[in-house]
Design an enzyme around this catalytic site. Structure first.
Site, PDB file in Angstrom:
ATOM      1  N   ARG A 118     -11.527   3.347   0.422  1.00 18.74           N
ATOM      2  CA  ARG A 118     -10.604   2.494   1.180  1.00 18.74           C
ATOM      3  C   ARG A 118     -10.577   2.972   2.624  1.00 18.74           C
ATOM      4  NH1 ARG A 118      -7.424   5.849   2.752  1.00 18.74           N
ATOM      5  NH2 ARG A 118      -6.439   4.268   4.104  1.00 18.74           N
ATOM      6  N   GLY A 119      -9.908   2.175   3.465  1.00 18.67           N
ATOM      7  CA  GLY A 119      -9.863   2.478   4.887  1.00 18.67           C
ATOM      8  C   GLY A 119     -10.908   1.655   5.613  1.00 18.67           C
ATOM      9  N   ALA A 120     -10.498   0.946   6.657  1.00 13.69           N
ATOM     10  CA  ALA A 120     -11.380  -0.031   7.295  1.00 13.69           C
ATOM     11  C   ALA A 120     -12.718   0.550   7.742  1.00 13.69           C
ATOM     12  CB  ALA A 120     -10.651  -0.691   8.472  1.00 13.69           C
ATOM     13  N   ARG A 128     -12.840  -6.899  -0.475  1.00 15.37           N
ATOM     14  CA  ARG A 128     -11.531  -6.761   0.197  1.00 15.37           C
ATOM     15  C   ARG A 128     -11.520  -7.768   1.339  1.00 15.37           C
ATOM     16  NH1 ARG A 128      -8.548  -1.972   0.103  1.00 15.37           N
ATOM     17  NH2 ARG A 128      -6.843  -3.424   0.438  1.00 15.37           N
ATOM     18  N   GLN A 155      -0.240   5.453  -0.067  1.00 16.27           N
ATOM     19  CA  GLN A 155      -1.317   6.063   0.716  1.00 16.27           C
ATOM     20  C   GLN A 155      -0.775   7.087   1.704  1.00 16.27           C
ATOM     21  OE1 GLN A 155      -0.972   2.763   0.145  1.00 16.27           O
ATOM     22  NE2 GLN A 155      -2.949   1.712   0.055  1.00 16.27           N
ATOM     23  N   ASP A 183      -6.746  -2.968  10.001  1.00 15.77           N
ATOM     24  CA  ASP A 183      -7.787  -3.515   9.143  1.00 15.77           C
ATOM     25  C   ASP A 183      -8.489  -4.706   9.785  1.00 15.77           C
ATOM     26  OD1 ASP A 183      -7.643  -2.240   6.197  1.00 15.77           O
ATOM     27  OD2 ASP A 183      -5.690  -2.195   7.149  1.00 15.77           O
ATOM     28  N   ASN A 200      -2.598  -4.979   9.508  1.00 14.04           N
ATOM     29  CA  ASN A 200      -2.651  -3.617   8.966  1.00 14.04           C
ATOM     30  C   ASN A 200      -1.812  -3.565   7.694  1.00 14.04           C
ATOM     31  OD1 ASN A 200      -3.579  -0.862   9.286  1.00 14.04           O
ATOM     32  ND2 ASN A 200      -1.476  -0.297   9.757  1.00 14.04           N
ATOM     33  N   LYS A 201      -1.764  -2.414   7.084  1.00 12.02           N
ATOM     34  CA  LYS A 201      -1.038  -2.240   5.823  1.00 12.02           C
ATOM     35  C   LYS A 201       0.382  -2.783   5.935  1.00 12.02           C
ATOM     36  CE  LYS A 201      -2.407  -0.766   2.772  1.00 12.02           C
ATOM     37  NZ  LYS A 201      -3.049  -1.477   1.635  1.00 12.02           N
TER      38      LYS A 201
END
Length: 326
Positions: A44-46, A79, A182, A223, A233-234
């Site tokens: 995970r993580g852009a 995603r 996270q 993201d 973003n999240k």
């Protein structure tokens, strides 16, 4: 330790579902295995997703020629909100006409460039913060935008690392980041390993940290950044931006150029991923809501451009709140 790498013809990655208690590595040899790892957030993580997308194409064109188109399509869509995944897939796929070795070479260049780019944007972000706040700067962050979200350095946490190197970082407040934690599981683990003083808070307390003056700036990753400067973003990022604006605190977004999406005119044009309801009604194996409870598990939110004080990339500084556009 690299979060994602290429070794002996396979993708090697930290399984982020095991952290903070279990540090284990995944070895991924097929595109199907990679898609599964991405969907369950083991990877995970852009920026890391951009690398994964490119390496996944290298796997597909080398080992799965008969199913290549299907597998690459599934990878690109794994995603939908994080634009880096599709960016990495498309960039590697553009070398297909030159053969599998060229595709792999492009993917490996994306991997190595991630480290260089994140260090560059981190320096720019630290420079900008120090122009707008006297050190030591107490910072609030949300979700995880550290080495675990990239190859090895980090975007938002990369900025904090540079501030710490310069003796200009105070305390870091970390939002837990419900429902998959996270912040609690990953960001606190990274900060502890780096020896950076930090405090974990529940997401709902995030705006109060700013209102009470405990943090003087917000630094987050992204993201996707839309063409008008909206930041996706999240989920939980938007309330922090509102609170930062009210408190007069800088709201800084640290993201590589690959996260900027000129094809999305504004945040409302971006598909927001809705994840499994079980993530909301369970904490670990414990059920925390009555059976049949309706849920809306939005994974991301949109922070309007006028709330974003600055965006730093490896190449430039953009100030959306002043009307500047990516």
């Amino acid at each position: 330790m690299r979060t994602i790498d290429w070794r002996d013809g396979r993708i090697v990655a930290v399984d982020q579902t095991g952290l903070p208690h279990d540090v284990r590595m995944l070895e991924i040899g097929t595109t199907a295995e990679l898609v599964d790892a991405i969907k369950r957030l083991a990877i995970r993580g852009a920026p890391a997703l951009g690398v994964a997308g490119a390496l996944g194409v290298a796997l597909a064109v080398r080992d799965e020629p008969e199913d290549r188109d299907r597998d690459i399509k599934a990878l690109r869509a794994a995603r939908p909100t994080a634009v880096n995944l599709a960016w990495g897939v498309d960039r590697a796929l553009a070398r297909l006409g030159d053969g599998p070795d060229a595709v792999l070479a492009e993917a490996l260049e994306i991997l190595e460039a991630d480290v260089r780019d994140n260090r560059a944007l981190a320096r720019r972000g630290a420079d900008w913060l120090l122009e707008h706040a006297a050190g030591p700067i107490d910072v609030q962050t949300h979700c995880n935008a550290g080495g675990l979200a990239c190859v090895e350095w980090g975007t938002a946490l990369g900025v904090l690392r540079v501030l710490r190197e310069r003796g200009a970082l105070g305390h870091v407040y970390v939002d837990e980041t419900r429902p998959l934690l996270q912040g609690a599981r990953l960001t606190t683990w990274e900060l502890a390993r780096l020896g950076i003083a930090h405090t974990l808070v529940v997401d709902a307390a995030g705006p109060s940290i700013l209102a009470r003056g405990l943090a003087g700036a917000v630094v987050v990753g992204a993201d996707r950044v839309a063409a008008n400067g909206d930041v996706i973003n999240k989920v939980g990022t938007y309330p922090l931006a509102l609170a930062a604006a009210r408190a007069g605190a800088p709201f800084l977004v640290a993201a590589p150029e690959s996260t900027i999406d000129p094809a999305s005119p504004a945040g409302d044009a971006v598909e927001i991923e809705v994840r499994d309801p079980d993530e909301l009604v369970h904490i670990g194996q414990t059920v925390v809501a009555p059976p049949g409870t309706a849920t809306l598990n939005l994974a991301f939110d949109v922070t309007p451009a006028d709330l974003v004080t600055a965006i730093v990339t490896e190449r430039r500084l953009i100030r959306p709140a002043r009307g500047e556009r990516p």
